[in-house]
Enzyme design. Structure first.
Site, PDB file in Angstrom:
ATOM      1  N   THR A 185      -4.201  14.065  -4.054  1.00  9.45           N
ATOM      2  CA  THR A 185      -3.143  13.217  -4.408  1.00  9.45           C
ATOM      3  C   THR A 185      -2.356  13.338  -5.645  1.00  9.45           C
ATOM      4  O   THR A 185      -3.001  13.852  -6.452  1.00  9.45           O
ATOM      5  CB  THR A 185      -3.381  11.593  -4.284  1.00  9.45           C
ATOM      6  N   GLU A 330      -3.296  11.535   2.541  1.00 10.59           N
ATOM      7  CA  GLU A 330      -4.428  10.936   3.052  1.00 10.59           C
ATOM      8  C   GLU A 330      -4.642  11.050   4.462  1.00 10.59           C
ATOM      9  O   GLU A 330      -5.424  10.784   5.099  1.00 10.59           O
ATOM     10  CB  GLU A 330      -4.682   9.671   2.480  1.00 10.59           C
ATOM     11  N   LYS A 439       6.692  -9.477  -8.215  1.00  8.15           N
ATOM     12  CA  LYS A 439       6.301 -10.986  -7.927  1.00  8.15           C
ATOM     13  C   LYS A 439       6.938 -11.904  -8.820  1.00  8.15           C
ATOM     14  O   LYS A 439       6.631 -12.137  -9.965  1.00  8.15           O
ATOM     15  CB  LYS A 439       4.549 -10.827  -8.100  1.00  8.15           C
ATOM     16  N   TRP A 444       7.506 -12.253  -3.261  1.00  9.60           N
ATOM     17  CA  TRP A 444       7.645 -10.899  -3.451  1.00  9.60           C
ATOM     18  C   TRP A 444       8.924 -10.376  -3.304  1.00  9.60           C
ATOM     19  O   TRP A 444       9.461 -10.546  -2.272  1.00  9.60           O
ATOM     20  CB  TRP A 444       6.556 -10.143  -2.368  1.00  9.60           C
TER      21      TRP A 444
HETATM   22  P1  AMP Z   1       2.071  12.087  -0.790  1.00 14.36           P
HETATM   23  O1  AMP Z   1       0.746  11.821  -0.499  1.00 14.36           O
HETATM   24  O2  AMP Z   1       2.675  12.781  -1.917  1.00 14.36           O
HETATM   25  O3  AMP Z   1       2.986  12.343   0.473  1.00 14.36           O
HETATM   26  O4  AMP Z   1       2.900  10.253  -1.107  1.00 14.36           O
HETATM   27  C1  AMP Z   1       2.396   9.443   0.069  1.00 14.36           C
HETATM   28  C2  AMP Z   1       3.627   8.247  -0.546  1.00 14.36           C
HETATM   29  O5  AMP Z   1       5.036   8.758  -0.333  1.00 14.36           O
HETATM   30  C3  AMP Z   1       3.616   7.140   0.403  1.00 14.36           C
HETATM   31  O6  AMP Z   1       2.376   6.207   0.326  1.00 14.36           O
HETATM   32  C4  AMP Z   1       4.880   6.447   0.177  1.00 14.36           C
HETATM   33  O7  AMP Z   1       4.716   5.559  -0.846  1.00 14.36           O
HETATM   34  C5  AMP Z   1       5.781   7.456  -0.195  1.00 14.36           C
HETATM   35  N1  AMP Z   1       6.601   7.710   0.988  1.00 14.36           N
HETATM   36  C6  AMP Z   1       6.115   9.052   1.996  1.00 14.36           C
HETATM   37  N2  AMP Z   1       7.203   8.866   2.760  1.00 14.36           N
HETATM   38  C7  AMP Z   1       8.100   7.830   2.568  1.00 14.36           C
HETATM   39  C8  AMP Z   1       9.274   7.267   3.290  1.00 14.36           C
HETATM   40  N3  AMP Z   1       9.903   7.933   4.400  1.00 14.36           N
HETATM   41  N4  AMP Z   1       9.987   6.194   2.606  1.00 14.36           N
HETATM   42  C9  AMP Z   1       9.451   5.678   1.530  1.00 14.36           C
HETATM   43  N5  AMP Z   1       8.155   6.219   0.947  1.00 14.36           N
HETATM   44  C10 AMP Z   1       7.735   7.176   1.500  1.00 14.36           C
END
Ligand code: AMP
Length: 542
Positions: A185, A330, A439, A444
């Protein structure tokens, strides 16, 4: 009573076997790192993957060994994945946009034994190799003629190395639950965490991704994965495209508007996927040149929220369907996609854009729920938002080495760290990251919703909203804005513009104008840095 069906383990190399047998002459077109466009086929890719596997085995690498890749999307990178998996190894994608020290940390954590690297990234490896004691061979993805002089020990050009194998090799026989891939990650909070994919999860994910209401691709499509293989598995396309036999177009290291347009046009790409930043560059290029997109049918946009104006431009000006998608490293990574169910299929104009702004519905293989902080399930009414939790056969059950155990609960749900609502028809919309939600007086406020509103103002180039300490309300929203060059929009004008478009008590208490907003290695706004930067900020209402 047991079923009487065959045991046919779900192994990733069966995907490339199928592609070679059924779609053997289908092309893989790559913009090579050396420059020219290079053409190969699934048949050739499989033959070369067998040689990769044979050569790795001859070098002494074994089942379970982590073999890293630091490379752009090209046919060579694809061959190495299938070769690594087919000898029982675990491909480990490294993100070159991380700091070299972070890459070294990740390599040490995973104990990578070998590395395939593109010419572009050789300087990174020269910097860190001595601090990664587990690292053996470094294989540079080029031929002998292009291999530069380097002080690194144990370096070889890929084509020279591959010449030592004739491909007379049988894929290693494996259990489908064995590891085949790894990706960390991006680590916006604390150390990066290792996600370990299995053969089974990758195969099931590729089948899930191909579903008509997910990516909805088939052998007549021409697929351009702009999203890098080092960013969450290229959203599964490195497996989905060969599984369904689509022609693949690999963009190499050039993702600017002109280079992407050139591939879309000359290769007649029908389907593509990337983060919003890439599409901003392409749309700008199209607007400047007046070019059109006659071949492109569908674009998947995700990784961060797809702005409404982007969907509108693609669909109205260029006739390209936008599918907004959400996922995570993940989750292999697909979680939801915004194709239109019959309930929404007839919508037009703003009503259609309202639905397209949502992150969509999960394909078969992903279960979703939203809960409050105590774990109570919340209703699907399109308003009530809570912690988004998921489970499924391609969702992580834990991180490598047991990190982040509190994100996995006893019933098998993974807490995504995102906050969302879900509507009556199962469409999910992200309203925040759990740690970014503001918050205010116990209620929220969605920072993402405010950002989307602000970005709609014609003078705003980029916007971020964070919570800032407030003596009465605990936290109140501060809007941080980068203006477009030469524009002069004021605090008052921006707040006026947003008023009436959200609840009154959500309106930011103040606006700070900055030259730049910090980003992570995967292009997301780095709120942790912004919060640090503005930790002593005094709101006028405080
Ligand atoms: P990654 O593992 O780097 O792909 O990051 C995942 C995170 O990216 C998710 O938990 C979201 O917070 C954010 N994310 C992915 N796709 C979107 C989307 N279409 N809109 C908003 N946030 C997103």
């Amino acid at each position: 009573m047991l079923g009487l069906m065959q045991h046919w383990p779900l192994l990733c190399h069966k995907i490339i076997d199928h592609a070679a047998r059924q779609h053997g002459r289908r092309e893989i077109v790559s913009r090579s790192v050396e420059g020219p466009i290079v053409r190969t086929t699934y048949g050739e890719a499989r033959a070369r993957a067998l040689r990769v596997a044979q050569r790795l085995a001859a070098d002494g690498y074994r089942r379970g060994d982590r073999i890293a890749t630091l490379a752009w999307n090209t046919a060579r990178h694809l061959e190495t994945w299938y070769g690594i998996m087919g000898m029982g190894g675990v491909y480990h994608t490294l993100n070159p946009r991380l700091f070299p020290e972070q890459i070294a940390w990740i390599m040490n954590h995973a104990e990578d034994r070998c590395l395939f690297v593109d010419l572009t990234f050789l300087p990174i490896v020269e910097k860190i190799a001595s601090s990664v004691p587990s690292l053996g061979r470094v294989i540079v993805l080029t031929d002998g003629a292009h291999l530069p002089a380097t002080a690194l020990a144990n370096v070889v050009a890929y084509e020279d190395w591959l010449a030592g194998a004739d491909g007379d090799f049988d894929w290693v026989s494996l259990d489908e639950n064995e590891a085949c891939g790894m990706c960390y990650t991006s680590g916006t909070t604390g150390d990066p965490k290792g996600v370990v994919y299995s053969h089974r999860s990758n195969v099931l994910h590729a089948m899930m991704a191909a579903q008509p209401d997910a990516m909805g691709v088939n052998s007549r499509d021409v697929i351009l994965p702009v999203v890098p293989m080092f960013h969450a598995n290229a959203w599964g396309l490195a497996q989905t495209a060969p599984l369904i036999g689509a022609k693949l177009v690999m963009p190499g290291g050039r993702m600017d508007g002109e280079s992407i347009y050139e591939l879309l046009d000359t290769e007649k790409v029908s389907f593509t996927a990337a983060v919003p930043t890439v599409w901003l560059m392409l749309l700008q290029h199209l607007e400047e040149t007046g070019k059109k997109l006659p071949h492109l049918k569908r674009v998947v946009i995700g990784g961060s929220a797809c702005p409404r104006a982007m969907t509108e431009k693609f669909e109205k000006n260029y006739g390209v369907e936008v599918v907004h998608a959400w996922g995570m490293t993940e989750m292999s990574p697909l979680g939801s996609l915004g194709s239109l169910k019959p309930e929404y299929a007839g919508l037009e104009g703003d009503a259609r854009l309202d639905i397209k702004e949502k992150q969509g519905h999960p394909p078969f293989g992903v279960e979703m729920r939203i809960t409050d902080d105590d774990g109570n399930e919340l209703p699907w009414d399109g308003k009530t938002f809570g912690r988004l939790k998921v489970r499924g056969p391609a969702v992580a059950s834990s991180y490598y080495g047991g990190a982040g155990a509190d994100q996995f609960d006893a019933d098998g749900w993974f807490d995504t760290g995102d906050v969302a609502h879900i509507d009556q028809n199962g469409y999910m919309q992200i309203t925040d990251r759990a740690k970014d939600v503001i918050k205010s007086g116990g209620e929220w406020i969605s920072s993402i919703e405010l950002e989307n509103l602000a970005i709609g103002h014609p003078d705003v180039a980029e916007a971020a909203v964070i919570g800032v300490a407030h003596p009465k309300w605990d936290e109140r929203p501060l809007l941080i804005v980068v203006r477009k060059p030469g524009r002069t929009v004021t605090r008052e004008a921006l707040i006026d513009y947003m008023a009436g478009k959200c609840a009154k008590w959500w309106l930011p208490d103040d606006v700070a104008f900055v030259d730049e907003i910090p980003h992570t290695a995967t292009g997301k706004i780095q709120k942790i840095t912004l919060r640090e930067q503005f930790k002593d900020y005094r709101l006028p209402t405080a």
